[in-house]
Design a protein around this motif. Sequence first.
Motif, PDB file in Angstrom:
ATOM      1  N   ARG A 220       3.931   1.489  -1.090  1.00  0.00           N
ATOM      2  CA  ARG A 220       4.667   1.575  -2.349  1.00  0.00           C
ATOM      3  C   ARG A 220       3.866   2.296  -3.423  1.00  0.00           C
ATOM      4  O   ARG A 220       4.442   2.857  -4.365  1.00  0.00           O
ATOM      5  N   ARG A 221       2.548   2.314  -3.297  1.00  0.00           N
ATOM      6  CA  ARG A 221       1.724   3.029  -4.284  1.00  0.00           C
ATOM      7  C   ARG A 221       1.943   4.541  -4.232  1.00  0.00           C
ATOM      8  O   ARG A 221       1.560   5.251  -5.153  1.00  0.00           O
ATOM      9  N   SER A 222       2.527   5.012  -3.137  1.00  0.00           N
ATOM     10  CA  SER A 222       2.862   6.435  -3.036  1.00  0.00           C
ATOM     11  C   SER A 222       4.264   6.714  -3.561  1.00  0.00           C
ATOM     12  O   SER A 222       4.847   7.766  -3.282  1.00  0.00           O
ATOM     13  N   GLN A 223       4.820   5.764  -4.310  1.00  0.00           N
ATOM     14  CA  GLN A 223       6.110   5.905  -4.999  1.00  0.00           C
ATOM     15  C   GLN A 223       7.299   5.995  -4.037  1.00  0.00           C
ATOM     16  O   GLN A 223       8.314   6.611  -4.361  1.00  0.00           O
TER      17      GLN A 223
ATOM     18  N   GLU B 280      -8.815  -6.033  -4.409  1.00  0.00           N
ATOM     19  CA  GLU B 280      -7.897  -5.189  -5.180  1.00  0.00           C
ATOM     20  C   GLU B 280      -7.768  -5.702  -6.606  1.00  0.00           C
ATOM     21  O   GLU B 280      -7.699  -4.920  -7.561  1.00  0.00           O
TER      22      GLU B 280
ATOM     23  N   ILE C  40       0.845  -1.199   0.000  1.00  0.00           N
ATOM     24  CA  ILE C  40       0.000   0.000   0.000  1.00  0.00           C
ATOM     25  C   ILE C  40       0.882   1.252   0.000  1.00  0.00           C
ATOM     26  O   ILE C  40       0.635   2.216  -0.741  1.00  0.00           O
TER      27      ILE C  40
ATOM     28  N   SER D 268      -8.263  -1.248  -6.397  1.00  0.00           N
ATOM     29  CA  SER D 268      -8.186  -0.358  -5.236  1.00  0.00           C
ATOM     30  C   SER D 268      -8.187  -1.185  -3.950  1.00  0.00           C
ATOM     31  O   SER D 268      -8.813  -2.248  -3.869  1.00  0.00           O
ATOM     32  N   TYR D 269      -7.510  -0.665  -2.928  1.00  0.00           N
ATOM     33  CA  TYR D 269      -7.506  -1.306  -1.620  1.00  0.00           C
ATOM     34  C   TYR D 269      -8.693  -0.881  -0.752  1.00  0.00           C
ATOM     35  O   TYR D 269      -8.896  -1.444   0.331  1.00  0.00           O
TER      36      TYR D 269
END
Length: 429
Positions: free
Chosen positions: A278-281, A399, A276, A404-405
């Motif tokens: 990691r989705r924010s880079q 997901e 989760i 999406s989570y």
Amino acid sequence: MNNPAPVPDDLEARVMRRISWRILPFVMLLYFISFLDRVNVGFAAITMNKEIGLSPAAYGLGGGLFFIGYFLFEVPSNLLLYRVGVRLWIARVMVTWGIVSACSAFVTGPHSFFALRFLLGIAEAGFFPGIILYLSLWFPARYRAIAAAAFMAAAPISTAIGSPISGALMELPRCAGLSNWQWLYLIEAAPAIVLGFVVLKALTDKPEDAKWLAADEREWLVARLKLEQGGASSTRVSGLNTVWETLCDFRVLALSLIYLGTSAGLYTLGLWAPLILRRSQFSSMQTGWINALPSVVAVLGMTFWARHSDRTLERTWHVVIPCVAACLGFIWAGSTHSATGVILALVVVNVGISAAKAPLWAMASSFLSGASAAAGIATINSVGNLGGFIGPYMIGWIEGKTGSYTGGLYLVGATLGLSAVLTLLLSRK
């Protein structure tokens, strides 16, 4: 002139200080390694999933299969522990799970991943309830919540310390023909095997065998525990005279379902929080450090909450309030669109889940003793840990369907809301 005998309060304080320092740091270390080997798959997944062809749904299923093996073998394992002794059985458990965890480095696809996760659950079955039972054999009732909290603090501590280590290992280049995720498994499995042999020297099965206690200390502790067990047998364990009656007892079943909600939350964090984030880079290293932050706060929160529960001898609201907080935290995590919001929500979730656990186990030990404790604690833990299958699997399945989570996080939050409601209902029985 003879020295006066110590007053009871001085003797009690001395005994509790000695057994706390002798037992708690070591069992915390064991759980630290246990939890690390359960959830390091969350970091391995960063590159493993693509390399061996795991979809989100397959990863969630495999991550959760650990708890199916755990569920099937938990009660038999704990009953064997009760017969052969904690020291020998915990040593066996640790060496076995260390070997299986190391073998996880050589999975090649979904089926071998599923098989190794299932085998890891079988190997670890009996460890957690075995230690909870062990603590109940050493700590009088008024000290059990804080003792359990100290032991279970190893889970968030494992995340706090293990996440940066796992993140750093995931930055390794390919070496000796092995990928970074494979080295992660191998390196983090080794301590379990080594500590399994240390257990044989470090643990003492029961207070009567504790040569490291003075004679008056040992006598006081044995007498105190026998007095409490006698009271539990006569006033609180009526109807729990056989293993089957224990397994069917309403309180055991209710606590199992309450614990299921907290386990769904805990292992959703362990298996999915790194992905989760990691989705924010964030990089693997940044993910490791950020994932550690909520766990640091959780250790402080659960310790304060357990001390307050022991001091007041109140358990119900000490379970309800953190379960509600964790429920709201998951809703927040699913609805926010900012990295800061996700991190703060994970802090709330971590604190809530961690704070609920020690008072919950103190509730269980208040009416279970002897063989009933071995069966009852194992049942609560094995059924409850099915939440570790349900939560991660549903996150991955939803997901995969929606991209999406959010839906999965809401669902896990709902299980914690149900835990709060069941705790209130149990207190009225």
